[in-house]
Write an enzyme that holds these catalytic residues in place. Structure first.
Site, mmCIF file in Angstrom:
data_model
loop_
_atom_site.group_PDB
_atom_site.id
_atom_site.type_symbol
_atom_site.label_atom_id
_atom_site.label_comp_id
_atom_site.label_asym_id
_atom_site.label_seq_id
_atom_site.Cartn_x
_atom_site.Cartn_y
_atom_site.Cartn_z
ATOM 1 C CB SER A 169 -1.791 -8.022 0.909
ATOM 2 O OG SER A 169 -2.641 -8.039 2.033
ATOM 3 C CE1 TYR B 61 -4.285 -3.428 -1.032
ATOM 4 C CE2 TYR B 61 -5.140 -5.079 0.481
ATOM 5 C CZ TYR B 61 -4.100 -4.276 0.039
ATOM 6 O OH TYR B 61 -2.877 -4.332 0.664
HETATM 7 N N1 LIG Z 1 0.396 -1.607 5.832
HETATM 8 C C1 LIG Z 1 -0.151 -2.797 5.848
HETATM 9 O O1 LIG Z 1 -0.736 -3.236 6.851
HETATM 10 C C2 LIG Z 1 -0.053 -3.672 4.617
HETATM 11 C C3 LIG Z 1 -0.520 -4.985 4.709
HETATM 12 C C4 LIG Z 1 -0.445 -5.796 3.595
HETATM 13 C C5 LIG Z 1 0.114 -5.326 2.423
HETATM 14 N N2 LIG Z 1 0.563 -4.046 2.356
HETATM 15 C C6 LIG Z 1 1.130 -3.589 1.086
HETATM 16 O O2 LIG Z 1 2.382 -2.991 1.320
HETATM 17 C C7 LIG Z 1 2.636 -1.991 0.331
HETATM 18 C C8 LIG Z 1 3.041 -0.696 1.016
HETATM 19 O O3 LIG Z 1 1.992 -0.285 1.863
HETATM 20 P P1 LIG Z 1 2.183 0.768 3.043
HETATM 21 O O4 LIG Z 1 1.238 0.352 4.103
HETATM 22 O O5 LIG Z 1 3.621 0.937 3.334
HETATM 23 O O6 LIG Z 1 1.588 2.064 2.341
HETATM 24 P P2 LIG Z 1 1.738 3.624 2.714
HETATM 25 O O7 LIG Z 1 2.392 3.814 4.024
HETATM 26 O O8 LIG Z 1 0.390 4.189 2.485
HETATM 27 O O9 LIG Z 1 2.759 4.139 1.586
HETATM 28 C C9 LIG Z 1 2.398 4.073 0.255
HETATM 29 C C10 LIG Z 1 3.490 4.653 -0.601
HETATM 30 O O10 LIG Z 1 3.082 4.545 -1.961
HETATM 31 C C11 LIG Z 1 2.970 5.840 -2.551
HETATM 32 N N3 LIG Z 1 1.800 5.864 -3.409
HETATM 33 C C12 LIG Z 1 0.520 5.617 -3.064
HETATM 34 N N4 LIG Z 1 -0.276 5.716 -4.136
HETATM 35 C C13 LIG Z 1 0.520 6.029 -5.183
HETATM 36 C C14 LIG Z 1 0.291 6.281 -6.552
HETATM 37 N N5 LIG Z 1 -0.940 6.246 -7.061
HETATM 38 N N6 LIG Z 1 1.343 6.567 -7.353
HETATM 39 C C15 LIG Z 1 2.583 6.633 -6.845
HETATM 40 N N7 LIG Z 1 2.875 6.409 -5.549
HETATM 41 C C16 LIG Z 1 1.856 6.121 -4.718
HETATM 42 C C17 LIG Z 1 2.799 6.780 -1.380
HETATM 43 O O11 LIG Z 1 3.227 8.069 -1.770
HETATM 44 P P3 LIG Z 1 2.323 9.356 -1.431
HETATM 45 O O12 LIG Z 1 2.314 9.455 0.052
HETATM 46 O O13 LIG Z 1 2.985 10.493 -2.112
HETATM 47 O O14 LIG Z 1 0.967 9.049 -1.971
HETATM 48 C C18 LIG Z 1 3.716 6.137 -0.352
HETATM 49 O O15 LIG Z 1 5.057 6.421 -0.626
HETATM 50 C C19 LIG Z 1 1.339 -1.868 -0.488
HETATM 51 O O16 LIG Z 1 1.472 -2.596 -1.676
HETATM 52 C C20 LIG Z 1 0.297 -2.511 0.405
HETATM 53 O O17 LIG Z 1 -0.776 -3.036 -0.330
HETATM 54 C C21 LIG Z 1 0.492 -3.195 3.424
#
Ligand SMILES: NC(=O)c1ccc[n+]([C@@H]2O[C@H](COP(=O)([O-])OP(=O)(O)OC[C@H]3O[C@@H](n4cnc5c(N)ncnc54)[C@H](OP(=O)(O)O)[C@@H]3O)[C@@H](O)[C@H]2O)c1
Length: 263
Positions: free
Chosen positions: A140, A153
């Site tokens: 991130s 985080y």
């Molecule tokens: N979005 C942003 O702005 C952003 C910015 C920087 C970095 N990131 C990083 O990008 C990555 C993806 O983020 P995202 O924003 O795409 O997240 P998201 O839309 O919330 O999706 C998260 C995914 O992970 C699964 N998940 C969450 N907790 C879990 C657990 N304990 N065990 C197994 N599966 C789990 C969720 O499944 P369920 O729905 O079934 O829980 C979902 O499929 C993360 O590592 C995040 O830190 C995101």
């Protein structure tokens, strides 16, 4: 049987798009995520849109050590060419360290750090045997500077970034590509962003560009808009200003979230 890609956190947001795009280029995919219903839905979507095989593994990475034996069993016999360590968990809202339950700190460490180490440990040996493989680790932009009110985080994302960079140096001579990806805001459930924009793209726009950097950059912000933000934060703005903006932004988001909760 063909080559497989394994994606963690694959039922939503960034991970889901990686899985879809890897399937589109002909890789069979293993979706490793939490909710069985969402896994089934994404499995159906991918199967309908391509000719590849899809396998699902329902696990909660927050549960810690014992899940990995099962994951390893489920992956046995598959020739895995790509691993995307995407799963991540953040605070519900930016919060002071002591406002977050001890349990949630432990979960963040299990989901963000331990999953990355263990999935790599399970899959890397077969990549080394074949002298090729790709591991993409989603860190991130909050790993670039200390992020107050997101301490555990953002520190977990520093781990992911440094882990990737160290492994990349260890294994690049063995034919393994290891990439660290540092997104700023992407419109997903985690970020709670409701409307996408140039600087806050949809996961589809983001991953479309990020996937093109595999094999080109070992560390990337993933898309042009985020590279521009990274340039400003790293190259132009003084540290005191970055610190000030980051602290103020997180305090403001926290206040808004608390007001919303009270309504
Ligand atoms: N979005 C942003 O702005 C952003 C910015 C920087 C970095 N990131 C990083 O990008 C990555 C993806 O983020 P995202 O924003 O795409 O997240 P998201 O839309 O919330 O999706 C998260 C995914 O992970 C699964 N998940 C969450 N907790 C879990 C657990 N304990 N065990 C197994 N599966 C789990 C969720 O499944 P369920 O729905 O079934 O829980 C979902 O499929 C993360 O590592 C995040 O830190 C995101």
């Amino acid at each position: 049987m063909g080559s497989w890609a394994v994606v963690t956190g694959a039922t939503d947001g960034i991970g889901k798009v990686y899985a879809e795009k890897l399937a589109k280029i002909g890789l069979n995919v293993v979706l490793v995520s939490r909710s069985p219903e969402k896994l089934k839905a994404v499995e159906n979507e991918i199967s309908a849109g391509s000719n590849v095989q899809v396998k699902t593994v329902a696990v909660d990475f927050g549960d810690g050590n014992h899940i990995y034996e099962r994951i390893e069993k489920e992956l046995q016999g598959l020739e895995i060419g790509v691993l995307v360590n995407n799963v991540g968990m953040a605070y519900k809202n930016p919060s002071y360290f002591l406002e977050v339950d001890r349990e949630d700190h432990a979960k963040i460490i299990n989901v963000n750090i331990f999953s990355c180490v263990m999935m790599t440990n399970i899959i890397l040996p077969q990549m080394i045997d074949r002298k090729k493989g790709v591991i993409v680790n989603i860190s991130s932009a909050s790993a670039m500077m200390p992020s107050p009110l997101l301490a555990t985080y953002s520190a977990s994302k520093v781990f992911v970034d440094y882990f990737s960079q160290a492994l990349e140096r260890e294994y690049k001579d063995k034919g393994i590509i290891i990439q660290s990806v540092l997104p700023f805001f992407v419109k997903t459930n985690m970020s709670k962003i409701k409307k996408s924009s140039f600087f806050m793209p949809t996961p589809a726009t983001y991953v479309d560009q990020a996937i093109g950097t595999i094999g080109v950059a070992s560390k990337t912000f993933g898309c042009l808009a985020h590279a521009l933000q990274g340039f400003v934060v790293q190259g132009l703005a003084p540290d005191w200003l970055v610190d000030y903006v980051s602290l103020k932004m997180h305090i403001d988001i926290r206040k808004r979230a608390l007001r919303k909760k009270q309504k």
